[in-house]
Design a protein around this motif. Structure first.
Motif, PDB file in Angstrom:
ATOM      1  N   ALA A 270       0.828  -1.211   0.000  1.00 18.85           N
ATOM      2  CA  ALA A 270       0.000   0.000   0.000  1.00 18.85           C
ATOM      3  C   ALA A 270       0.862   1.261   0.000  1.00 18.85           C
ATOM      4  CB  ALA A 270      -0.927  -0.005   1.213  1.00 18.85           C
ATOM      5  N   ALA A 271       1.969   1.221   0.742  1.00 13.62           N
ATOM      6  CA  ALA A 271       2.837   2.396   0.823  1.00 13.62           C
ATOM      7  C   ALA A 271       3.704   2.555  -0.419  1.00 13.62           C
ATOM      8  CB  ALA A 271       3.722   2.302   2.062  1.00 13.62           C
ATOM      9  N   THR A 272       4.261   1.458  -0.911  1.00 14.38           N
ATOM     10  CA  THR A 272       5.202   1.518  -2.027  1.00 14.38           C
ATOM     11  C   THR A 272       4.506   1.681  -3.370  1.00 14.38           C
ATOM     12  OG1 THR A 272       6.768   0.126  -0.818  1.00 14.38           O
ATOM     13  CG2 THR A 272       7.102   0.329  -3.181  1.00 14.38           C
ATOM     14  N   ASP A 273       3.427   0.913  -3.578  1.00 14.32           N
ATOM     15  CA  ASP A 273       2.778   0.876  -4.894  1.00 14.32           C
ATOM     16  C   ASP A 273       1.528   1.740  -5.001  1.00 14.32           C
ATOM     17  OD1 ASP A 273       4.707  -0.993  -5.692  1.00 14.32           O
ATOM     18  OD2 ASP A 273       3.526  -2.665  -4.909  1.00 14.32           O
ATOM     19  N   LEU A 274       0.846   1.986  -3.879  1.00 17.64           N
ATOM     20  CA  LEU A 274      -0.413   2.735  -3.933  1.00 17.64           C
ATOM     21  C   LEU A 274      -0.296   4.159  -3.398  1.00 17.64           C
ATOM     22  CD1 LEU A 274      -2.870  -0.105  -2.762  1.00 17.64           C
ATOM     23  CD2 LEU A 274      -2.184   0.510  -5.091  1.00 17.64           C
ATOM     24  N   GLY A 275       0.867   4.504  -2.871  1.00 10.44           N
ATOM     25  CA  GLY A 275       1.087   5.871  -2.414  1.00 10.44           C
ATOM     26  C   GLY A 275       0.526   6.191  -1.047  1.00 10.44           C
ATOM     27  N   MET A 276       0.180   5.202  -0.247  1.00  4.16           N
ATOM     28  CA  MET A 276      -0.359   5.447   1.093  1.00  4.16           C
ATOM     29  C   MET A 276       0.769   5.857   2.033  1.00  4.16           C
ATOM     30  SD  MET A 276      -2.712   2.839   3.395  1.00  4.16           S
ATOM     31  CE  MET A 276      -3.769   2.495   1.974  1.00  4.16           C
ATOM     32  N   ASP A 277       0.465   6.733   2.957  1.00  7.60           N
ATOM     33  CA  ASP A 277       1.441   7.100   3.981  1.00  7.60           C
ATOM     34  C   ASP A 277       1.898   5.849   4.728  1.00  7.60           C
ATOM     35  OD1 ASP A 277       2.735   9.122   5.915  1.00  7.60           O
ATOM     36  OD2 ASP A 277       1.459   7.907   7.241  1.00  7.60           O
ATOM     37  N   ARG A 278       3.227   5.662   4.840  1.00 12.97           N
ATOM     38  CA  ARG A 278       3.763   4.419   5.386  1.00 12.97           C
ATOM     39  C   ARG A 278       3.340   4.198   6.844  1.00 12.97           C
ATOM     40  NH1 ARG A 278       7.085   0.897   3.552  1.00 12.97           N
ATOM     41  NH2 ARG A 278       7.561   2.249   1.770  1.00 12.97           N
ATOM     42  N   GLY A 279       3.391   5.234   7.652  1.00 14.80           N
ATOM     43  CA  GLY A 279       2.989   5.082   9.042  1.00 14.80           C
ATOM     44  C   GLY A 279       1.516   4.723   9.174  1.00 14.80           C
ATOM     45  N   SER A 280       0.664   5.374   8.390  1.00 15.97           N
ATOM     46  CA  SER A 280      -0.774   5.076   8.432  1.00 15.97           C
ATOM     47  C   SER A 280      -1.062   3.654   7.962  1.00 15.97           C
ATOM     48  CB  SER A 280      -1.532   6.074   7.543  1.00 15.97           C
ATOM     49  OG  SER A 280      -1.375   7.395   8.020  1.00 15.97           O
ATOM     50  N   ALA A 281      -0.303   3.213   6.951  1.00 11.44           N
ATOM     51  CA  ALA A 281      -0.489   1.854   6.446  1.00 11.44           C
ATOM     52  C   ALA A 281      -0.134   0.829   7.518  1.00 11.44           C
ATOM     53  CB  ALA A 281       0.367   1.635   5.202  1.00 11.44           C
ATOM     54  N   LEU A 282       0.916   1.085   8.262  1.00 13.69           N
ATOM     55  CA  LEU A 282       1.311   0.160   9.315  1.00 13.69           C
ATOM     56  C   LEU A 282       0.258   0.098  10.419  1.00 13.69           C
ATOM     57  CD1 LEU A 282       5.129   0.957   9.589  1.00 13.69           C
ATOM     58  CD2 LEU A 282       4.064  -1.065   8.595  1.00 13.69           C
ATOM     59  N   TRP A 283      -0.297   1.248  10.803  1.00 13.89           N
ATOM     60  CA  TRP A 283      -1.326   1.250  11.839  1.00 13.89           C
ATOM     61  C   TRP A 283      -2.596   0.551  11.355  1.00 13.89           C
ATOM     62  CZ3 TRP A 283      -0.126   1.727  16.598  1.00 13.89           C
ATOM     63  CH2 TRP A 283       0.914   2.563  16.995  1.00 13.89           C
ATOM     64  N   ALA A 284      -2.943   0.712  10.083  1.00  9.03           N
ATOM     65  CA  ALA A 284      -4.112   0.020   9.535  1.00  9.03           C
ATOM     66  C   ALA A 284      -3.911  -1.487   9.572  1.00  9.03           C
ATOM     67  CB  ALA A 284      -4.369   0.488   8.103  1.00  9.03           C
ATOM     68  N   SER A 285      -2.693  -1.915   9.297  1.00  7.21           N
ATOM     69  CA  SER A 285      -2.426  -3.355   9.312  1.00  7.21           C
ATOM     70  C   SER A 285      -2.477  -3.930  10.719  1.00  7.21           C
ATOM     71  CB  SER A 285      -1.068  -3.644   8.671  1.00  7.21           C
ATOM     72  OG  SER A 285      -0.006  -3.228   9.504  1.00  7.21           O
ATOM     73  N   VAL A 286      -2.188  -3.095  11.722  1.00  7.85           N
ATOM     74  CA  VAL A 286      -2.332  -3.551  13.116  1.00  7.85           C
ATOM     75  C   VAL A 286      -3.782  -3.952  13.385  1.00  7.85           C
ATOM     76  CG1 VAL A 286      -2.295  -2.784  15.515  1.00  7.85           C
ATOM     77  CG2 VAL A 286      -0.379  -2.235  14.003  1.00  7.85           C
ATOM     78  N   ILE A 287      -4.721  -3.147  12.895  1.00  7.09           N
ATOM     79  CA  ILE A 287      -6.145  -3.464  13.081  1.00  7.09           C
ATOM     80  C   ILE A 287      -6.477  -4.799  12.433  1.00  7.09           C
ATOM     81  CG2 ILE A 287      -8.499  -2.733  12.509  1.00  7.09           C
ATOM     82  CD1 ILE A 287      -7.491   0.161  12.625  1.00  7.09           C
ATOM     83  N   GLY A 288      -6.013  -4.996  11.192  1.00  2.36           N
ATOM     84  CA  GLY A 288      -6.282  -6.245  10.490  1.00  2.36           C
ATOM     85  C   GLY A 288      -5.730  -7.446  11.219  1.00  2.36           C
ATOM     86  N   ASN A 289      -4.524  -7.344  11.744  1.00  2.00           N
ATOM     87  CA  ASN A 289      -3.914  -8.469  12.441  1.00  2.00           C
ATOM     88  C   ASN A 289      -4.566  -8.746  13.787  1.00  2.00           C
ATOM     89  OD1 ASN A 289      -1.619  -9.726  10.936  1.00  2.00           O
ATOM     90  ND2 ASN A 289      -0.998  -7.589  10.752  1.00  2.00           N
ATOM     91  N   LEU A 290      -5.071  -7.709  14.461  1.00  2.00           N
ATOM     92  CA  LEU A 290      -5.805  -7.927  15.711  1.00  2.00           C
ATOM     93  C   LEU A 290      -7.109  -8.683  15.449  1.00  2.00           C
ATOM     94  CD1 LEU A 290      -5.304  -4.502  17.549  1.00  2.00           C
ATOM     95  CD2 LEU A 290      -4.363  -6.732  18.203  1.00  2.00           C
ATOM     96  N   VAL A 291      -7.774  -8.354  14.358  1.00  2.17           N
ATOM     97  CA  VAL A 291      -8.979  -9.085  13.968  1.00  2.17           C
ATOM     98  C   VAL A 291      -8.636 -10.545  13.700  1.00  2.17           C
ATOM     99  CG1 VAL A 291     -10.743  -9.330  12.168  1.00  2.17           C
ATOM    100  CG2 VAL A 291     -10.169  -7.062  13.060  1.00  2.17           C
ATOM    101  N   PHE A 292      -7.536 -10.763  13.009  1.00  2.00           N
ATOM    102  CA  PHE A 292      -7.082 -12.119  12.688  1.00  2.00           C
ATOM    103  C   PHE A 292      -6.855 -12.939  13.958  1.00  2.00           C
ATOM    104  CE2 PHE A 292      -3.444 -14.946  11.392  1.00  2.00           C
ATOM    105  CZ  PHE A 292      -4.148 -15.736  10.500  1.00  2.00           C
ATOM    106  N   ILE A 293      -6.145 -12.370  14.916  1.00  4.79           N
ATOM    107  CA  ILE A 293      -5.887 -13.065  16.181  1.00  4.79           C
ATOM    108  C   ILE A 293      -7.192 -13.382  16.907  1.00  4.79           C
ATOM    109  CG2 ILE A 293      -4.901 -12.787  18.494  1.00  4.79           C
ATOM    110  CD1 ILE A 293      -2.633 -11.180  17.205  1.00  4.79           C
ATOM    111  N   ALA A 294      -8.140 -12.443  16.865  1.00  4.75           N
ATOM    112  CA  ALA A 294      -9.398 -12.616  17.596  1.00  4.75           C
ATOM    113  C   ALA A 294     -10.232 -13.767  17.053  1.00  4.75           C
ATOM    114  CB  ALA A 294     -10.201 -11.314  17.546  1.00  4.75           C
ATOM    115  N   VAL A 295     -10.190 -13.998  15.727  1.00  2.00           N
ATOM    116  CA  VAL A 295     -11.070 -15.021  15.144  1.00  2.00           C
ATOM    117  C   VAL A 295     -10.422 -16.396  15.078  1.00  2.00           C
ATOM    118  CG1 VAL A 295     -12.360 -13.330  13.811  1.00  2.00           C
ATOM    119  CG2 VAL A 295     -10.401 -14.484  12.756  1.00  2.00           C
ATOM    120  N   LEU A 296      -9.123 -16.505  15.262  1.00  2.52           N
ATOM    121  CA  LEU A 296      -8.465 -17.806  15.193  1.00  2.52           C
ATOM    122  C   LEU A 296      -9.056 -18.826  16.172  1.00  2.52           C
ATOM    123  CD1 LEU A 296      -4.730 -16.743  14.728  1.00  2.52           C
ATOM    124  CD2 LEU A 296      -6.064 -18.135  13.128  1.00  2.52           C
TER     125      LEU A 296
END
Length: 435
Positions: A270-296
């Protein structure tokens, strides 16, 4: 025998030290996944420091190529550490694997820059990744075999979720570290020395995991295995159980690609190819991974109640159906990354939660580690290791949709393979396996 908990792990009062089993298994697995996640997260800085910075695109592609090359060593690691696990013991294999991975992280942390030694810097990175690939090729089959053998058979699906839970915690920690460092350090500082920090941290965590695993006890299932079976030649057994090896590859091929797409490299993409702010992209991915842990745990418990095959099918087909819509949603906004990652990881979690148990249930004790390790590592090397590079390369020549068709096709292949395996819910791991 109703449980596979080794009585040697019991306290004086008879209560098993489950925390030691879970922590010792989980922390080493977390370190492995952390290593691979921080490499993907810090790829732009590695490219600038260890490759010729004159051609930035070439430097990034070269860094991603070494990411893929690290996977080449995985099948060798799967065989080496699988042999150790099936001949000497699961504990020995797990302990040696995490120690070697720590050495690889340390090499990256202290690697000289391209500006100071030229191509030798790139070579150092290559050697370090090959060492990590060798270690990680043995880590997952060793740890998931150990965990499956230690688990009560009626809860093996739930226990198996520790593999991806601990692994995702490692990814999450690496992602959070990257996000915090992005906020605290300037881009110049990150490029100058900040990129070394996560690899030094990985080396230190590996040493702690080494200590924790040295305190584990061997699984009772392995101890009870007939000595003659353990001394049987490995290769004839691999050939004998080639059907199960093929099933491991078939079940893994879709999961490994979509997991690396959505669970590991999505923020960097998202940061390299889509132009998203790198810090914001990392924080967004934290949300995704927390969801992943919760449903396992949900998927793990469900597989212990309704069976492994239904959960695997739901995961593969759901991921295939939703991959294109979530790809279309993902543009340049952090909320889009958070939503698309979360949705995809919910379905990916169905397979991720229980495949450690499924793999263990396909093989007999005498070849369980190497039987899983070799085909799994080959599959991850060929498909998972090349996924980030293939995604970036096809995107650079304006064929990004080709990669999406490729990912969906692999998910459908995994769905087909689900029909080829027996239902193994609640299986006694000491039972014989038909070939």
């Amino acid at each position: 025998m109703t449980t596979s908990i080794n009585p040697k792990t019991a306290t004086a009062s008879g209560t098993p030290k489950l925390w030691r089993t879970l922590l010792g298994t989980g922390i080493g697995n977390a370190v492995e996944w952390y290593d691979w996640a921080v490499y993907a997260t810090f790829t732009p800085f590695l490219a600038g420091a260890l490759f010729n910075p004159a051609d930035k695109t070439s430097a990034v592609l070269s860094t991603l190529a070494i990411f893929a090359v690290g996977f080449i060593a995985r099948p060798f690691g799967g065989f080496l550490f699988g042999w150790i696990g099936d001949r000497i013991g699961r504990k020995s294999s797990m302990t040696l694997a995490v120690g070697l991975a720590s050495v690889g992280s340390l090499l990256i942390a202290v690697a000289p820059t391209y500006g100071s030694v030229g191509a030798f810097a790139s070579l150092t990175l290559l050697v370090a990744r090959l060492l990590q690939g060798l270690a990680h090729g043995g880590e997952l089959p060793s740890s998931q075999t150990y965990l499956s053998e230690m688990a009560p058979k009626e809860k093996r699906g739930l226990w198996a979720t520790l593999i991806y839970t601990s692994g995702t915690c490692g990814i999450l920690f690496g992602t959070l570290l990257g996000a915090v460092m992005t906020l605290m350090l300037s881009k110049a500082d990150m490029q100058a020395w900040g990129w070394r920090v996560p690899f030094a941290v990985g080396a230190a965590m590996g040493l702690y995991a080494l200590y924790m695993r040295s305190r584990l006890h061997e699984s009772e299932v392995f101890i009870d295995e007939d000595a003659n079976a353990k001394r049987a030649p490995i290769w004839p057994q691999i050939v004998r159980y080639r059907k199960q090896a093929g099933q491991v590859i078939g079940l893994t091929v879709g999961l490994t690609v979509v997991y690396y797409i959505w669970g590991v490299v999505a923020p960097s993409h998202a940061a390299t190819d889509l132009g998203m702010d790198r810090g914001s992209a990392l924080w967004a991915s934290v949300i995704g991974n927390l969801v992943f842990i919760a449903v396992l745990p949900f998927w793990g418990r469900l597989s212990d109640r309704i069976g492994r095959k239904k959960v695997l099918l739901t995961s593969a087909i759901g991921g295939a159906v939703l991959h294109f819509p979530m790809t279309w949603l993902l543009k340049d906004q952090p909320w889009q990354l958070a939503v698309s990652m979360s949705v995809m990881l919910i379905f990916i979690a169905g397979s991720a939660a229980i495949v450690p148990a499924v793999y263990a249930e396909l093989f007999p004790t005498s070849i369980r580690t190497v039987g899983v390790g070799v085909p799994y590592s080959i599959c991850v090397a060929v498909f998972g290791g090349t996924a980030p590079y293939l995604q970036s390369w096809l995107g650079s020549i304006h064929l990004a949709q080709m990669f999406n068709f490729y990912a969906v096709a692999l998910l459908l292949i995994s769905a087909v393979f689900v029909f080829t395996i027996p239902e193994t819910m609640g299986k006694d791991l000491n039972e014989s396996v038909s070939v």
